[in-house]
Design a protein around this motif. Structure first.
Motif, short mmCIF file in Angstrom:
data_model
loop_
_atom_site.label_atom_id
_atom_site.label_comp_id
_atom_site.label_asym_id
_atom_site.label_seq_id
_atom_site.Cartn_x
_atom_site.Cartn_y
_atom_site.Cartn_z
N HIS A 160 17.16 -13.77 -4.23
CA HIS A 160 17.56 -14.90 -5.18
C HIS A 160 17.39 -16.06 -4.46
O HIS A 160 18.64 -16.04 -3.37
N SER A 161 18.28 -16.93 -4.53
CA SER A 161 18.74 -18.05 -3.85
C SER A 161 19.32 -19.05 -5.17
O SER A 161 19.48 -19.98 -6.19
N LEU A 200 22.66 -5.39 -0.31
CA LEU A 200 22.87 -6.72 -0.35
C LEU A 200 23.19 -7.43 0.93
O LEU A 200 24.12 -7.26 1.30
N THR A 201 22.56 -8.84 0.82
CA THR A 201 23.02 -9.71 2.32
C THR A 201 23.02 -10.88 1.89
O THR A 201 21.81 -10.71 0.89
N VAL A 202 23.57 -12.07 2.66
CA VAL A 202 24.05 -13.25 1.39
C VAL A 202 24.12 -14.51 2.98
O VAL A 202 25.16 -13.88 3.82
N ARG A 204 25.45 -13.68 -9.21
CA ARG A 204 24.65 -14.87 -8.69
C ARG A 204 24.74 -16.01 -9.38
O ARG A 204 24.52 -17.40 -9.18
N ILE A 240 28.45 -12.07 -6.79
CA ILE A 240 27.47 -11.60 -6.20
C ILE A 240 27.03 -10.79 -6.82
O ILE A 240 25.69 -10.49 -7.24
N ASP A 295 27.27 -6.53 1.61
CA ASP A 295 28.16 -6.17 0.52
C ASP A 295 28.84 -4.42 1.36
O ASP A 295 28.27 -4.19 2.28
N LYS A 303 21.88 -17.79 -0.62
CA LYS A 303 19.87 -16.57 -0.51
C LYS A 303 20.70 -15.75 -0.17
O LYS A 303 21.96 -14.82 0.47
N PHE A 304 20.11 -14.64 -1.73
CA PHE A 304 20.77 -12.84 -1.53
C PHE A 304 19.12 -12.37 -1.03
O PHE A 304 18.19 -12.25 -1.59
N TRP A 305 19.37 -11.62 0.10
CA TRP A 305 18.71 -10.74 0.32
C TRP A 305 18.75 -9.13 -0.20
O TRP A 305 19.55 -8.65 0.54
#
Length: 950
Positions: free
Chosen positions: A574-575, A552-554, A611, A608, A547, A563-565
């Motif tokens: 979150h997945s 946030l990394t997707v 989610r 995002i 982002d 997956k959201f990291w």
């Protein structure tokens, strides 16, 4: 605000009245708070909505082309497999070279290799070209045309039945040869056929043509069978037949010596032959295949150059009769044409690798050195993206292994970042000439960010079949210093599949086919961590995105998980499980919208922040190759293998535009300034620009029906097609706003306002106050106007004549009021209305009058002013008719208010008028009571929304 019964509806928003006067006998109620209000009865919106929907459906059926994008031009095309043409301008004393680029040709100035002109497009691809001192000739199909000023068509020649493949200027004539070996000589200016020669293809199929120097009215023809013929075209006689060498003749070129011709053969031989005595002077052979083109130096050096299909050029010394040099890999494909400039040590070459090059021979070894060039991609493109925020540069990667930047403004801003090299320092240190063995495979995906481009590398790219990702520097136009890859990797078949760069330009995120996702520092190339313990996904990584705030990394993988990291600590947040494996992932950083193209040809759009999936689109019939967001995040543009480009509107969740192409689009990118859409296609070398019609024209972005069948749109060329019929067809189905003509009354139960401006009715009750304010303090004085010719008295000394005074005592100053004593048209129409009960004409007369005229007409209704009780009764009936029809609502209230103000004292004394005004009172009270209940309900809702704690 929606109501359940009849109410006020505005018919024209541009002329909405600010107030409506409602009277209950003597009381005037002001409704200034109702400005711009739209309310309606139950049957109103159904009927009006159905009419609008029907109009939209009809307009959708009429539309056959794209409503949002129109073909503009193509970038990155410089040459193809058609030999170039060199011309010399005696006026400017400069050489010009012309190359073919599909349906048009480009003309460059040899001195700086700058683009001089782009010709108008022709209906088909150009198959051969020729030129003389004035015109350029281009053949397409079985027709060829003559172009003046390198641009416009001035002559067109039709007569061949097969495709033309040879053209030869011949003074005031032009010779054309088709694939059926029919030779036609045309007069250029009259476009008339001078001579036609027919040859038997099985015996003599023409493959080359030449007009030998000093041979008047003669041409030399070469054949696929190997023999040659010399013809006199004036007498239509065959002068001599050369038996040849039983090998196809591929090229004929005049040598600097008279009577000597160079003959190129399919076997790779070059025969220097004297056609006057039929003697072979010398022979040369190259081992690279057939001879594609031949040229001689004329600057004092006896050198001949010959081209080959593998891109090499051989240089022979004609005095020593030996090969003196080889220009290896002059082009990556076959040499289409090569020409030595007259009395210049310059060689112009072009090939099907989309390159035009000029070589200079100024070294002691006689080898050509590259002086200037114009070059695009020589293989189809793999990825394109706009670079920067000005929308003027497009980065493109190709299967030829190069990374280039093309400018949408001018070709002089184009630049090539070159080929990727495995070890650039080793190549420089050892000076390797052949770098094919150390070149990197083609770039499959890349990401670019210009935030820190002046400090370090700002481009990251992954290569086909390679684990390491290369960095590139845009400002230095070269490959960067680092190759980013994990240190501990046991398997050799792991490759990089997805890349992204953070908005700050400091970090690069790389996804691998093993499921791992790593983070690297772009400045130092150091590994900064991985997502997950061992791997982020169980399958191959299909997409990575970060982002705009690096929080946030997707990531998404082939196993169907999104997956959201947390970007900083690499923890899974979150997945999300997807219905199908994702193919492409694209993030719009400004809005936080994530687009996913799935393997089932559908598209999912996620937010995002929440989610959650917010939009789902389906309609493509093939694999989705690429997607692009508009800069404002409202549109999602997708390109698929079904040859369609679709535009989805995210707020409405509808398909608003779709068009087909004759070649499947591989990549799509939207300009940051919204002005252009860039696409690349299968088996095409250029970048095609489509202009955004919504920026300069009115476009109705309505949803397309489910059964909408798009039409095929032709790819744009370097110049617009100059075809009148085709341009008319393009303009005809243009998507304009729906022209919906609202009727006078949508429904009988609707209350409708008039179209009159406020100045016609709003101030009728205050006319006396306005007149007092506007009354002049003193009467105006008329200035004395001087005559055009000043009168003079004749005499020795001219004198001005004094104006004559009008002292006629018989002229009366009393105004004749006889005209005012007659009844007005309005009164006459009201009298007719008592008989036929029709008041439309009388109402129109009032609408056309100004405020003062309306007051005069209403005053004249009284018996004291020339009217009658019957006329006043007719006026009240007209007001009742307006209230019954619920049209011109504010006019009825304003006219009635002025009538009561002028004649209120007289109404109780007349029983007829008293009965009419009683009926009107009940009508006005009923309408106002209903409107007031609706207004109170709406005001309560608005107050609750303002004050409630939601």
């Amino acid at each position: 605000m929606c109501c359940t019964e009849g109410s006020l509806r505005k018919r024209d928003s541009q002329r909405a009245p600010e107030a409506v006067f409602c009277l209950q006998l003597q009381m005037t109620v002001s409704l200034d708070t109702l400005k711009g209000l739209d309310t309606c009865f139950p049957s109103g919106p159904e009927q009006s909505g159905a009419g609008i929907a029907a109009a939209m459906e009809r307009a959708s059926e009429r539309r056959t082309t794209s409503a949002l994008f129109a073909g503009f031009r193509v970038l990155g095309l410089f040459s193809n497999d058609i030999p170039h043409v060199v011309r010399f301008s005696a006026l400017k004393r400069r050489f010009y070279v012309t190359t073919c680029v599909g349906k048009s040709f480009h003309t460059y100035d040899v001195q700086k290799l700058s683009l001089v002109a782009v010709s108008n497009s022709v209906p088909q691809d150009i198959c051969c070209m020729a030129a003389d001192g004035r015109l350029v000739f281009a053949a397409y199909g079985n027709v060829f045309s003559a172009f003046a000023r390198n641009k416009e068509i001035v002559h067109t020649f039709k007569g061949h039945k097969a495709e033309i493949h040879l053209l030869q200027p011949f003074g005031d004539h032009i010779i054309s040869v088709d694939t059926d070996s029919i030779l036609i000589i045309w007069h250029i200016y009259s476009e008339e056929e001078y001579l036609q020669l027919t040859f038997d293809k099985s015996v003599f199929k023409i493959s080359a043509i030449l007009h030998p120097s000093t041979y008047l009215n003669k041409i030399l023809l070469g054949s696929e069978q190997g023999s040659l013929q010399l013809w006199n075209v004036k007498s239509n006689k065959l002068l001599y037949t050369f038996p040849g060498w039983k090998v196809r003749v591929t090229a004929l070129q005049q040598a600097p010596a008279v009577d000597v011709v160079a003959i190129g053969l399919m076997s790779g031989q070059v025969i220097i032959h004297n056609i006057k005595f039929n003697e072979t002077l010398m022979k040369f052979r190259q081992d690279w295949g057939p001879i594609t083109s031949i040229s001689f130096r004329t600057d004092g050096h006896p050198v001949m150059a010959a081209g080959s299909p593998c891109g090499h050029i051989g240089l022979w010394d004609l005095e020593d009769k030996k090969l003196i040099n080889q220009m290896r890999n002059a082009h990556s494909t076959a040499i289409a044409g090569l020409t030595f400039l007259h009395r210049e040590p310059l060689l112009v070459t072009n090939g099907a690798d989309n390159a035009l090059r000029i070589w200079i021979f100024d070294g002691p070894t006689g080898e050509g050195r590259l002086l200037r060039f114009r070059m695009g991609h020589s293989a189809p493109l793999t990825s394109i993206r706009y670079y920067g925020q000005n929308g003027q540069q497009i980065l493109s990667a190709s299967q030829d292994g190069t990374l280039q930047s093309f400018s949408t403004v001018h070709e002089k801003f184009n630049k090539s970042l070159g080929h990727g090299l495995i070890n650039k320092k080793r190549v420089k240190r050892k000076g390797l000439q052949n770098t094919m063995s150390v070149r990197l495979p083609p770039i499959t995906k890349f990401a670019a960010e210009e935030a820190r481009e002046s400090d370090w590398d700002g481009i990251i790219a992954c290569h086909q079949g390679k684990l390491s990702c290369s960095t590139w520097n845009y400002q230095k136009s070269t490959i960067g210093a680092y190759f980013l890859k994990p240190k501990e990797m046991k398997k050799d078949d792991i490759t990089a599949t997805a890349v992204d760069i953070t908005s700050c330009g400091n970090f690069a995120v790389i996804g691998l086919s093993s499921g791992a996702v790593d983070v690297y520092n772009m400045q130092s190339g150091i590994h900064r961590g991985s997502f997950g313990k061992d791997q982020a996904h169980k399958g191959s990584v299909r997409g990575v995105a970060v982002d705009g705030l690096n929080q946030l990394t997707v990531t998404t993988g082939s196993e169907g998980l999104l997956k959201f990291w947390n970007f900083k600590n690499k923890i899974l947040i979150h997945s999300v499980s997807l219905s199908s494996s994702p193919n492409i992932m694209l993030l719009h950083r400004d809005s936080g919208i994530l687009g996913l193209a799935l393997d089932d040809f559908s598209i999912c759009v996620l937010d995002i922040e929440t989610r959650k999936i917010v939009r789902e689109f389906s309609g493509h019939q093939g694999q989705i190759n690429d997607m692009a967001f508009s800069p404002d995040g409202r549109w999602l543009i997708s390109a698929a293998m079904d040859c369609s480009v679709r535009t989805w509107d995210l707020p409405s969740g509808c398909l608003i535009d779709c068009f087909l192409l004759d070649s499947a689009p591989l990549n799509v990118s939207m300009s940051p300034t919204r002005d252009f859409l860039a696409t690349s296609h299968v088996d095409h070398l250029g970048i095609y620009l489509w202009s955004n019609i919504s920026l300069y024209s009115v476009v109705s972005l309505r949803p397309l029906p489910a059964d909408y069948v798009p039409s095929v749109v032709t790819l744009p060329g370097t110049c617009q097609t100059q075809d009148v019929e085709e341009s008319e067809e393009t303009v005809e189905p243009s998507d304009e706003m729906i022209e919906y003509d609202s009727p006078e009354q949508l429904n009988e139960q609707l209350v409708t306002l008039s179209l009159l401006p406020e100045s016609r009715w709003k101030n009728l009750l205050n006319l006396d106050v306005i007149k007092k304010k506007n009354k002049p303090k003193e009467p105006p004085k008329v200035p004395k106007s001087a005559p055009f010719f000043i009168p003079t008295i004749p005499g020795l000394v001219p004198r001005y004549a004094a104006p004559e005074q009008n002292n006629d005592p018989q002229q009366s100053k009393v105004v004749n009021l006889g005209v005012l004593a007659q009844k007005s048209d309005f009164c006459l129409k009201l009298e007719e209305g008592l008989v036929n009960n029709k008041y439309d004409t009388a109402l129109n007369l009032l609408k056309e009058s100004g405020p003062s005229g309306i007051e005069t007409e209403l005053r004249s209704l009284s018996p004291d002013c020339g009217g009658s009780v019957e006329v006043m009764q007719s006026f009240l009936k007209m007001i009742g008719m307006m209230l019954d029809r619920k049209r011109d609502f504010e006019l009825a209230q304003a006219y009635l208010a002025l009538f009561l103000k002028l004649h209120l004292k007289m109404l109780p004394s007349e029983p007829v008028l008293l009965e009419e005004i009683t009926n009107l009172s009940s009508q006005v009270e009923e309408n106002w009571t209903h409107l007031q209940s609706l207004f109170n309900q709406s005001m309560c809702i608005l107050n609750y929304l303002k004050s409630a704690l939601l």
